[in-house]
Design a protein around this motif. Structure first.
Motif: not given
Length: 386
Positions: A112-116, A158-169
């Motif tokens: 919940p704290g990550v999703r739009l 906040v968005m986990p992706a490929f050992q990194d964090l992407w922006p929520r959008w």
């Protein structure tokens, strides 16, 4: 009396309608027509999409596909079925946009704290469309525009992706593509860029879904709601209800496919006996539409092909060798300059005639990729495409 259809009959019709048994004529230069027949060409790997189109269209090379994409604009590269990157005919965007956005979204994979929220997602999609109208932006530039138009929350990492964090959008990047707010533009050096396709008015959602089901059944039928749902990454119950409404309206009719209930478009019951033109050898690239959409998968990937040519049951992770319409091996091509080595691993013995056919297919792969091809029959040592 209910029509009975065998796998061989269905396979023969699919190969013809996919332009695999009968490629579009020499010099036709009609990549968009080919892509329409396939119901989209998977294009996460651009060279694979070029091959999917080229093996179905005589005389077409990767340059012709790129011309259709970047110059003629008869094709667009955007997010299609399953949210994955596809080539789609530009003229069909009203259909695809309405149908894809009418598919119920599954549960979010994020906490919940990550999703739009739904409202935030709609804001982001609108902001993407506004930012890309008449512009070509990298993902970083697009992110800045989205945050400026919505708020700092869209840019939270906040968005986990490929050992990194992407922006929520970026959670709804695919939704923006499916809705017509975004498509790919030519790369800027090594950087991917995005733009907005020409403005269009989408079809009414129910009409778009009706047309998409009938198109799917024409290309890949007989099929069940479960097959359609798997191809589209849609909820099974929703697909069953959709087929039930179409059946009640007389748009589809039931048949027995290999003894099990299935559907075809109403009146589309011509399944000619397989002939010589549908028997043969084909080389299909990563995530080719035929390997993804043709069902049931256990008949398309029989015997040893189930273990060798699928990755955890998922089709498309290996380029496949088709023999008489079923998967009978895997292959890989490695390019070096103006030459490419096509390594094919058959899962059974190839006759001399089949080997000659395979040589011609490998040569065609080279023609599409604008390279001289060398065929090697042996073990494919590369793993599945991630």
């Amino acid at each position: 009396m209910t029509l009975r259809i065998s796998w061989r009959e269905a396979s023969a019709r699919r190969l013809r309608r996919q332009f695999l048994a009968n490629p579009l004529g020499t010099g036709s230069r009609r990549p968009a027509e080919t892509v329409a027949a396939m119901l989209g060409a998977h294009a996460q790997v651009p060279s694979a999409a070029e091959l999917s189109v080229g093996v179905r269209t005589e005389g077409v090379t990767r340059a012709d596909v790129r011309t259709a994409l970047w110059e003629d604009r008869s094709l667009v590269r955007t997010h299609g079925p399953r949210g994955t990157v596809h080539l789609l005919p530009a003229a069909e965007l009203p259909l695809w946009s309405a149908a894809l956005t009418a598919v119920p979204a599954g549960p979010s994979p994020f906490p919940p704290g990550v999703r739009l929220t739904d409202e935030q997602a709609a804001q982001v999609v609108a902001a993407i469309g506004e930012a890309l109208d008449g512009a070509q932006l990298t993902v970083e530039e697009l992110g800045e525009e989205v945050v400026a138009r919505t708020g700092p929350w869209a840019g939270d990492l906040v968005m986990p992706a490929f050992q990194d964090l992407w922006p929520r959008w970026r959670q709804v990047l695919h939704r923006a593509g499916q809705s017509g707010a975004l498509c790919f533009a030519p790369n800027r050096g090594r950087k991917v860029t995005y733009t907005r396709p020409p403005h269009f008015g989408p079809l009414a959602p129910e009409e778009a879904l009706r047309r998409l089901v009938l198109r799917y059944l024409a290309a890949y039928g007989p099929a069940t709601p479960r097959h359609f749902a798997k191809w589209l990454a849609a909820p099974g119950g929703w697909a069953a209800d959709l087929f039930a409404r179409l059946a009640a309206d007389g748009e589809v009719e039931d048949v027995l496919f290999e003894g099990a209930p299935a559907w075809v478009a109403a009146g589309d019951t011509d399944f000619p006996e397989p002939a010589a033109d549908v028997r043969g050898v084909h080389l299909l690239p990563y995530f080719d539409a035929y390997a993804i959409a043709a069902q049931p998968r256990e008949l398309l990937f029989p015997g040893a092909a189930w273990q060798r040519a699928l990755a955890g049951g998922q089709a498309g992770n290996y380029p496949v060798l088709l023999v008489d319409g079923v998967v009978a091996g895997v292959w890989h091509q490695r390019r070096r300059g103006r030459r490419t080595t096509v390594t094919v691993e058959p899962l059974g013995r190839l006759t001399a005639r089949r080997t000659r056919e395979l040589e011609a297919r490998a040569e065609r792969v080279g023609e599409v990729l604008e390279a001289a091809a060398e065929l090697v029959i042996g073990e494919v040592t590369t793993g599945p495409h991630a």
